[in-house]
Design an enzyme around this catalytic site. Structure first.
Site, PDB file in Angstrom:
ATOM      1  N   ARG A 237       0.811  -1.232   0.000  1.00 36.22           N
ATOM      2  CA  ARG A 237       0.000   0.000   0.000  1.00 36.22           C
ATOM      3  C   ARG A 237       0.841   1.277   0.000  1.00 36.22           C
ATOM      4  O   ARG A 237       0.370   2.330   0.408  1.00 36.22           O
ATOM      5  CB  ARG A 237      -0.982   0.025   1.179  1.00 36.22           C
TER       6      ARG A 237
ATOM      7  N   LYS B 283       2.434  11.241 -11.663  1.00 41.88           N
ATOM      8  CA  LYS B 283       1.539  10.359 -12.432  1.00 41.88           C
ATOM      9  C   LYS B 283       2.282   9.053 -12.680  1.00 41.88           C
ATOM     10  O   LYS B 283       3.395   9.060 -13.227  1.00 41.88           O
ATOM     11  CB  LYS B 283       1.172  10.991 -13.778  1.00 41.88           C
TER      12      LYS B 283
ATOM     13  N   GLU C 174       8.083  17.444 -25.594  1.00 40.66           N
ATOM     14  CA  GLU C 174       7.477  17.807 -24.299  1.00 40.66           C
ATOM     15  C   GLU C 174       8.021  19.156 -23.804  1.00 40.66           C
ATOM     16  O   GLU C 174       7.342  19.862 -23.068  1.00 40.66           O
ATOM     17  CB  GLU C 174       7.708  16.713 -23.252  1.00 40.66           C
TER      18      GLU C 174
ATOM     19  N   LYS D 294       6.157  22.912 -14.993  1.00 40.83           N
ATOM     20  CA  LYS D 294       5.349  21.754 -14.578  1.00 40.83           C
ATOM     21  C   LYS D 294       5.073  21.813 -13.072  1.00 40.83           C
ATOM     22  O   LYS D 294       3.948  21.553 -12.630  1.00 40.83           O
ATOM     23  CB  LYS D 294       6.037  20.440 -14.958  1.00 40.83           C
TER      24      LYS D 294
ATOM     25  N   GLU E 264      -5.219  16.651 -11.225  1.00 38.93           N
ATOM     26  CA  GLU E 264      -5.880  17.009 -12.481  1.00 38.93           C
ATOM     27  C   GLU E 264      -7.383  17.205 -12.336  1.00 38.93           C
ATOM     28  O   GLU E 264      -8.172  16.647 -13.093  1.00 38.93           O
ATOM     29  CB  GLU E 264      -5.552  15.961 -13.562  1.00 38.93           C
TER      30      GLU E 264
ATOM     31  N   ARG F  19      -4.293  21.103 -14.446  1.00 40.87           N
ATOM     32  CA  ARG F  19      -3.207  20.192 -14.861  1.00 40.87           C
ATOM     33  C   ARG F  19      -3.442  19.606 -16.257  1.00 40.87           C
ATOM     34  O   ARG F  19      -2.495  19.230 -16.944  1.00 40.87           O
ATOM     35  CB  ARG F  19      -3.028  19.076 -13.824  1.00 40.87           C
TER      36      ARG F  19
ATOM     37  N   ASN G 211      -1.491  18.225 -21.045  1.00 42.35           N
ATOM     38  CA  ASN G 211      -1.784  17.202 -22.055  1.00 42.35           C
ATOM     39  C   ASN G 211      -1.979  17.799 -23.445  1.00 42.35           C
ATOM     40  O   ASN G 211      -2.589  17.160 -24.299  1.00 42.35           O
ATOM     41  CB  ASN G 211      -3.035  16.415 -21.656  1.00 42.35           C
TER      42      ASN G 211
ATOM     43  N   HIS H 263      -1.734  15.619 -26.497  1.00 44.23           N
ATOM     44  CA  HIS H 263      -1.787  14.219 -26.058  1.00 44.23           C
ATOM     45  C   HIS H 263      -3.047  13.493 -26.521  1.00 44.23           C
ATOM     46  O   HIS H 263      -3.037  12.277 -26.637  1.00 44.23           O
ATOM     47  CB  HIS H 263      -1.666  14.144 -24.534  1.00 44.23           C
TER      48      HIS H 263
ATOM     49  N   HIS I 284      -2.250  10.236 -28.214  1.00 37.98           N
ATOM     50  CA  HIS I 284      -2.596   8.912 -27.677  1.00 37.98           C
ATOM     51  C   HIS I 284      -3.324   8.084 -28.731  1.00 37.98           C
ATOM     52  O   HIS I 284      -3.152   6.862 -28.798  1.00 37.98           O
ATOM     53  CB  HIS I 284      -3.465   9.052 -26.422  1.00 37.98           C
TER      54      HIS I 284
ATOM     55  N   HIS J  41       6.314   8.067 -27.801  1.00 36.28           N
ATOM     56  CA  HIS J  41       5.320   8.935 -27.167  1.00 36.28           C
ATOM     57  C   HIS J  41       5.549  10.403 -27.564  1.00 36.28           C
ATOM     58  O   HIS J  41       4.616  11.108 -27.959  1.00 36.28           O
ATOM     59  CB  HIS J  41       5.403   8.761 -25.641  1.00 36.28           C
TER      60      HIS J  41
HETATM   61  P1  NAD Z   1      11.372   5.178 -22.634  1.00 36.15           P
HETATM   62  O1  NAD Z   1      11.251   5.066 -21.196  1.00 36.15           O
HETATM   63  O2  NAD Z   1      10.877   4.048 -23.465  1.00 36.15           O
HETATM   64  O3  NAD Z   1      12.893   5.467 -22.998  1.00 36.15           O
HETATM   65  C1  NAD Z   1      13.247   5.642 -24.336  1.00 36.15           C
HETATM   66  C2  NAD Z   1      14.406   4.707 -24.757  1.00 36.15           C
HETATM   67  O4  NAD Z   1      15.628   5.279 -24.317  1.00 36.15           O
HETATM   68  C3  NAD Z   1      14.341   3.328 -24.167  1.00 36.15           C
HETATM   69  O5  NAD Z   1      14.790   2.395 -25.118  1.00 36.15           O
HETATM   70  C4  NAD Z   1      15.327   3.416 -23.004  1.00 36.15           C
HETATM   71  O6  NAD Z   1      15.868   2.174 -22.643  1.00 36.15           O
HETATM   72  C5  NAD Z   1      16.384   4.306 -23.600  1.00 36.15           C
HETATM   73  N1  NAD Z   1      17.178   5.073 -22.652  1.00 36.15           N
HETATM   74  C6  NAD Z   1      16.784   5.627 -21.490  1.00 36.15           C
HETATM   75  N2  NAD Z   1      17.758   6.388 -20.988  1.00 36.15           N
HETATM   76  C7  NAD Z   1      18.801   6.300 -21.840  1.00 36.15           C
HETATM   77  C8  NAD Z   1      20.095   6.874 -21.869  1.00 36.15           C
HETATM   78  N3  NAD Z   1      20.480   7.757 -20.957  1.00 36.15           N
HETATM   79  N4  NAD Z   1      20.919   6.551 -22.872  1.00 36.15           N
HETATM   80  C9  NAD Z   1      20.515   5.693 -23.872  1.00 36.15           C
HETATM   81  N5  NAD Z   1      19.291   5.147 -23.904  1.00 36.15           N
HETATM   82  C10 NAD Z   1      18.444   5.454 -22.902  1.00 36.15           C
HETATM   83  O7  NAD Z   1      10.620   6.477 -23.195  1.00 36.15           O
HETATM   84  P2  NAD Z   1      10.470   7.963 -22.638  1.00 36.15           P
HETATM   85  O8  NAD Z   1      10.326   8.790 -23.825  1.00 36.15           O
HETATM   86  O9  NAD Z   1      11.512   8.295 -21.656  1.00 36.15           O
HETATM   87  O10 NAD Z   1       9.089   7.922 -21.834  1.00 36.15           O
HETATM   88  C11 NAD Z   1       7.890   7.646 -22.499  1.00 36.15           C
HETATM   89  C12 NAD Z   1       6.908   7.153 -21.479  1.00 36.15           C
HETATM   90  O11 NAD Z   1       6.675   8.167 -20.514  1.00 36.15           O
HETATM   91  C13 NAD Z   1       5.552   6.796 -22.053  1.00 36.15           C
HETATM   92  O12 NAD Z   1       5.150   5.554 -21.558  1.00 36.15           O
HETATM   93  C14 NAD Z   1       4.636   7.902 -21.558  1.00 36.15           C
HETATM   94  O13 NAD Z   1       3.320   7.488 -21.396  1.00 36.15           O
HETATM   95  C15 NAD Z   1       5.276   8.272 -20.267  1.00 36.15           C
HETATM   96  N6  NAD Z   1       4.991   9.626 -19.819  1.00 36.15           N
HETATM   97  C16 NAD Z   1       4.542   9.793 -18.559  1.00 36.15           C
HETATM   98  C17 NAD Z   1       4.289  11.060 -18.072  1.00 36.15           C
HETATM   99  C18 NAD Z   1       3.894  11.252 -16.642  1.00 36.15           C
HETATM  100  O14 NAD Z   1       3.525  12.373 -16.269  1.00 36.15           O
HETATM  101  N7  NAD Z   1       3.999  10.239 -15.813  1.00 36.15           N
HETATM  102  C19 NAD Z   1       4.496  12.185 -18.887  1.00 36.15           C
HETATM  103  C20 NAD Z   1       4.962  11.978 -20.188  1.00 36.15           C
HETATM  104  C21 NAD Z   1       5.205  10.693 -20.643  1.00 36.15           C
HETATM  105  N1  GLY Z   2       2.348  14.754 -18.557  1.00 34.09           N
HETATM  106  C1  GLY Z   2       1.118  15.309 -18.127  1.00 34.09           C
HETATM  107  C2  GLY Z   2       1.007  15.439 -16.662  1.00 34.09           C
HETATM  108  O1  GLY Z   2       1.925  15.116 -15.927  1.00 34.09           O
HETATM  109  O2  GLY Z   2       0.003  15.862 -16.184  1.00 34.09           O
END
Ligand code: NAD
Ligand code: GLY
Length: 364
Positions: free
Chosen positions: A125, A147, A189, A231, A241, A245, A249, A252, A256, A269
């Protein structure tokens, strides 16, 4: 090249407040982790690509504070942001005799950060966790604000929780190993923050884009800092949100639909968000909110950042079906983040016929 001064961006959420620590050489420095809660065990969750680059460095630094440090290496990619992969984290924690004080470290991009955060929210939890983002996208967005989620085959990030980390550590050195395509995804972003909140930041990005693309550490430091400040200011007002917030998006809703329509992982993404911002700008223009010059300006910047500006031809109906399962939709009505005026966003609906026109216009 001159070393940059490390900065701390606070995120004010009452008893859930924390800092975003931005700088060079942070990951392997034991002082970075000094103020974290004590724990009998720390688990680093990472993936097969990031572990060989930074896993041992982080493990060695954490060993100065935690007597037991384990590392779990997950498969890499958006396609693995699933319940099955999440369960591997629980298997490791339970197999290692972890307890409620165990602290998790998410070392990687947004996929690892979102999944590890969700695991931390659920395990017993709730256990503490730390975000150690290693992609540009994760440093400017996903690691900040709490998030956490996994995907469901019918929709992105559909299963998750709001759960804040103890600390976010953005070590800019890690960006030097990031592939170009991933860097561009992160730029999407960063660009997002201009039209929704700060047009002088958009101007700065336009003026400094080549430095960002060539990974100039000073430019990256400012882009990460300013993005995190914007942010943090939004999340500080509306953590879960309820309203404001949602502006984060921007791009997005269309994005999406692209990700789900093509299958998760086909477009990154950030690529989907970049193209989604172009579509949302066109929709804003069709509704008379912004002029054509603004749409052109944003499209040019997104294209210069190496991102696609034409969506895949899935057909308007398929886009609309996917957008109906977006988390912002209310009673089946799609809601978009649109630009009211440059630097100002609002969430609103639009007629399906208008949306379909934009999709037809923006897809190659
Ligand atoms: P990812 O986590 O898939 O990383 C991208 C690629 O880069 C992967 O292959 C990873 O292994 C590689 N990588 C990571 N760090 C590296 C480094 N320093 N050197 C070489 N390679 C490296 O993708 P991302 O773009 O980081 O994140 C996308 C995800 O984030 C999506 O799932 C999206 O939904 C999520 N997201 C979440 C929020 C939130 O607020 N929580 C906001 C935006 C996006
Ligand atoms: N990436 C959108 C949020 O964090 O709200």
């Amino acid at each position: 090249m001159n070393a940059i001064n490390p900065t701390l961006v606070p995120i004010q959420l009452g008893e859930r407040s924390y800092s975003i620590y931005i700088g060079e050489g942070l990951l392997g420095r034991s002082s970075t982790w000094d103020k974290l809660p004590n724990a009998p065990m720390a688990l680093i969750v990472t993936n097969v690509s990031v572990a060989p680059l930074y896993g041992e460095q982080l493990k060695d630094a954490l060993k100065q504070k935690y007597s037991r440090v384990e590392l779990l290496c997950l498969p890499d990619g958006e396609t693995f942001k699933t319940f099955e992969t999440l369960n591997l984290i629980f298997d490791q924690l339970l197999g290692s005799g972890a307890d409620r004080k165990t602290i998790l470290f998410a070392l990687g991009g947004g996929v690892i950060g979102d999944m590890t955060g969700f695991a931390a929210a659920c395990f017993m939890r709730g256990v503490p966790f730390v975000q150690v983002p290693t992609t540009l996208l994760a440093q400017v967005d996903s690691s900040v604000g709490g998030k956490t989620a996994i995907n469901h085959p019918s929709g992105k990030n559909m299963i998750g929780a709001f759960y804040q980390p103890e600390l976010v550590v953005c070590d800019l050195d890690t960006l030097q190993t990031l592939p170009t395509r991933e860097l561009s995804a992160g730029l999407a972003e960063i660009i997002k923050y201009g039209p929704i909140a700060d047009m002088s930041f958009m101007q700065w990005i336009e003026d400094n884009l080549e430095l960002l693309i060539t990974k100039d550490v000073g430019a990256l430091a400012y882009a990460v800092q300013r993005s995190c400040e914007i942010k943090a200011s939004v999340v500080g007002v509306d953590e879960k949100e309820g309203g404001l917030r949602a502006i984060l998006n921007f791009g997005h809703t269309f994005g999406h639909a692209i990700e789900a329509g093509l299958g998760f992982g086909v477009w990154l993404h950030g690529e989907a968000v970049g193209c989604g911002m172009v579509m949302a700008a066109h929709l804003s223009h069709k509704l008379g909110l912004v002029d054509e010059a603004f749409v052109k300006r944003l499209t040019t910047l997104i294209e210069r950042a190496g991102l696609p500006v034409k969506g895949p031809k899935l057909g308007a109906q398929e886009y609309i079906e996917h957008m109906r399962v977006d988390k912002k939709a209310q009673a089946g009505h799609i809601r978009f983040v649109l630009i009211n005026a440059p630097g100002q966003a609002q969430v609103m609906g639009a007629e399906d016929t208008l949306v379909a026109q934009v999709i037809d216009q923006c897809c190659a």
